[in-house]
Structures are given as C-alpha cells and as structure tokens.
Design a protein around this motif. Structure first.
Motif, PDB file in Angstrom:
ATOM      1  N   CYS A  22       0.869  -1.178   0.000  1.00  0.00           N
ATOM      2  CA  CYS A  22       0.000   0.000   0.000  1.00  0.00           C
ATOM      3  C   CYS A  22       0.901   1.222   0.000  1.00  0.00           C
ATOM      4  O   CYS A  22       1.628   1.462   0.965  1.00  0.00           O
ATOM      5  CB  CYS A  22      -0.915   0.003   1.214  1.00  0.00           C
ATOM      6  SG  CYS A  22      -1.907   1.507   1.363  1.00  0.00           S
ATOM      7  N   ALA A  23       0.839   1.972  -1.092  1.00  0.00           N
ATOM      8  CA  ALA A  23       1.639   3.183  -1.215  1.00  0.00           C
ATOM      9  C   ALA A  23       0.795   4.387  -0.835  1.00  0.00           C
ATOM     10  O   ALA A  23      -0.297   4.576  -1.365  1.00  0.00           O
ATOM     11  CB  ALA A  23       2.148   3.320  -2.646  1.00  0.00           C
ATOM     12  N   ALA A  24       1.322   5.186   0.077  1.00  0.00           N
ATOM     13  CA  ALA A  24       0.609   6.366   0.548  1.00  0.00           C
ATOM     14  C   ALA A  24       1.258   7.617  -0.012  1.00  0.00           C
ATOM     15  O   ALA A  24       2.474   7.706  -0.140  1.00  0.00           O
ATOM     16  CB  ALA A  24       0.633   6.421   2.076  1.00  0.00           C
ATOM     17  N   ASN A  52       1.731   1.539  13.774  1.00  0.00           N
ATOM     18  CA  ASN A  52       1.737   2.965  14.067  1.00  0.00           C
ATOM     19  C   ASN A  52       2.700   3.698  13.129  1.00  0.00           C
ATOM     20  O   ASN A  52       3.395   3.086  12.324  1.00  0.00           O
ATOM     21  CB  ASN A  52       2.062   3.201  15.547  1.00  0.00           C
ATOM     22  CG  ASN A  52       3.524   2.927  15.873  1.00  0.00           C
ATOM     23  OD1 ASN A  52       4.202   2.201  15.158  1.00  0.00           O
ATOM     24  ND2 ASN A  52       4.000   3.512  16.958  1.00  0.00           N
ATOM     25  N   TRP A  53       2.762   5.030  13.239  1.00  0.00           N
ATOM     26  CA  TRP A  53       3.496   5.808  12.243  1.00  0.00           C
ATOM     27  C   TRP A  53       4.988   5.488  12.245  1.00  0.00           C
ATOM     28  O   TRP A  53       5.636   5.508  11.203  1.00  0.00           O
ATOM     29  CB  TRP A  53       3.278   7.307  12.466  1.00  0.00           C
ATOM     30  CG  TRP A  53       4.006   7.839  13.662  1.00  0.00           C
ATOM     31  CD1 TRP A  53       3.550   7.906  14.940  1.00  0.00           C
ATOM     32  CD2 TRP A  53       5.335   8.370  13.693  1.00  0.00           C
ATOM     33  NE1 TRP A  53       4.508   8.436  15.761  1.00  0.00           N
ATOM     34  CE2 TRP A  53       5.611   8.740  15.028  1.00  0.00           C
ATOM     35  CE3 TRP A  53       6.316   8.580  12.724  1.00  0.00           C
ATOM     36  CZ2 TRP A  53       6.829   9.287  15.399  1.00  0.00           C
ATOM     37  CZ3 TRP A  53       7.520   9.138  13.101  1.00  0.00           C
ATOM     38  CH2 TRP A  53       7.760   9.484  14.433  1.00  0.00           C
ATOM     39  N   SER A  54       5.534   5.156  13.409  1.00  0.00           N
ATOM     40  CA  SER A  54       6.974   4.890  13.479  1.00  0.00           C
ATOM     41  C   SER A  54       7.318   3.454  13.100  1.00  0.00           C
ATOM     42  O   SER A  54       8.483   3.153  12.832  1.00  0.00           O
ATOM     43  CB  SER A  54       7.481   5.165  14.892  1.00  0.00           C
ATOM     44  OG  SER A  54       6.991   4.192  15.800  1.00  0.00           O
ATOM     45  N   ASN A  74      11.224   2.525   5.720  1.00  0.00           N
ATOM     46  CA  ASN A  74      11.860   3.565   6.539  1.00  0.00           C
ATOM     47  C   ASN A  74      11.310   4.948   6.209  1.00  0.00           C
ATOM     48  O   ASN A  74      11.244   5.814   7.075  1.00  0.00           O
ATOM     49  CB  ASN A  74      13.376   3.549   6.338  1.00  0.00           C
ATOM     50  CG  ASN A  74      14.022   2.338   6.977  1.00  0.00           C
ATOM     51  OD1 ASN A  74      13.479   1.759   7.914  1.00  0.00           O
ATOM     52  ND2 ASN A  74      15.169   1.935   6.478  1.00  0.00           N
ATOM     53  N   ALA A  75      10.925   5.150   4.968  1.00  0.00           N
ATOM     54  CA  ALA A  75      10.340   6.436   4.573  1.00  0.00           C
ATOM     55  C   ALA A  75       8.906   6.562   5.046  1.00  0.00           C
ATOM     56  O   ALA A  75       8.305   7.645   4.923  1.00  0.00           O
ATOM     57  CB  ALA A  75      10.399   6.599   3.051  1.00  0.00           C
TER      58      ALA A  75
END
Length: 120
Positions: A22-24, A52-54, A74-75
């Motif tokens: 899934c590309a955001a 989560n975001w991290s 990582n991005a």
C-alpha cells in the motif's frame, strides 16, 4: 487527506503466501498510522492488522496472528502485509487504511482494495 494505492493481490493455493503493498501519498502521509482491513462476500469489513506511524507498534486480529506480518518502509510511505499459510477463509477484498490515530483507522482514508483469493 492521504491517497492510498494497494497492489499485490491475486489467486493462491491453500498454504501459499502473498505480499500486499500500500503506497501512501500526501503531505504528511509518513506521520499516519496505517493498516489493513478485509471484506469477504456477504460479510462486514473486518480489521486485519495495523502499524503505528513509526513502525514500532503492530496489532493483529486473532485470526491472522502468527501468519500475517505488517511492516512499513523507513520512509514510512509504504506499508506491507506479508501473508503466509493462507487459508480459504482469508479470501476477501483487502483494503489499506490510514489515519493520524491508529484507533480510528476505520474512519480514515481508504484505498480501492485488492482481491485475494485462496483456493483449495
């Protein structure tokens, strides 16, 4: 608003594996929690996994624990769902979701869905 594009679905035999991506995209997409839901024919959409975001915390539905793994780059702009030991009951349309709050993923942004079919 975050835009989400899923890929990686397909047809697989029982016991096989698939990896969904899934590309955001969006100004602050890398600060969003992301997750996967699925909807089988005639059933309601259900939670599968979230991160989560991290990337430091992950959560899974009991039905997929030990078989599925969620991760993100990582991005932070792409999330994966590695699905192993697939069962016929995993057949569904899988949707990617994103939201600032991991607890409210189900009311955040959604992708268009990708079909996963597990054949016996």
């Amino acid at each position: 608003q975050v835009q989400l594009v899923e890929s990686g679905g397909g047809l697989v035999q029982v016991g096989g594996s698939l990896r969904l991506s899934c590309a955001a995209s969006g100004r602050t997409s890398n600060y969003y929690a992301m997750g996967w839901f699925r909807q089988a024919p005639g059933k309601e959409r259900e939670f599968v996994a979230a991160i989560n975001w991290s990337g430091g915390s992950t959560f899974y539905a009991d039905s997929v624990k030990g078989r599925f793994t969620i991760s993100r780059t990582n991005a932070k702009d792409t999330v994966y769902l590695q699905m192993n030991s697939l069962k016929p009951e995993d057949t569904a349309v899988y949707y990617c979701a994103a939201d600032r709050n991991i607890a409210t993923l189900n009311v955040g942004s959604w992708g268009q869905g990708t079909q996963v079919t597990v054949s016996s």
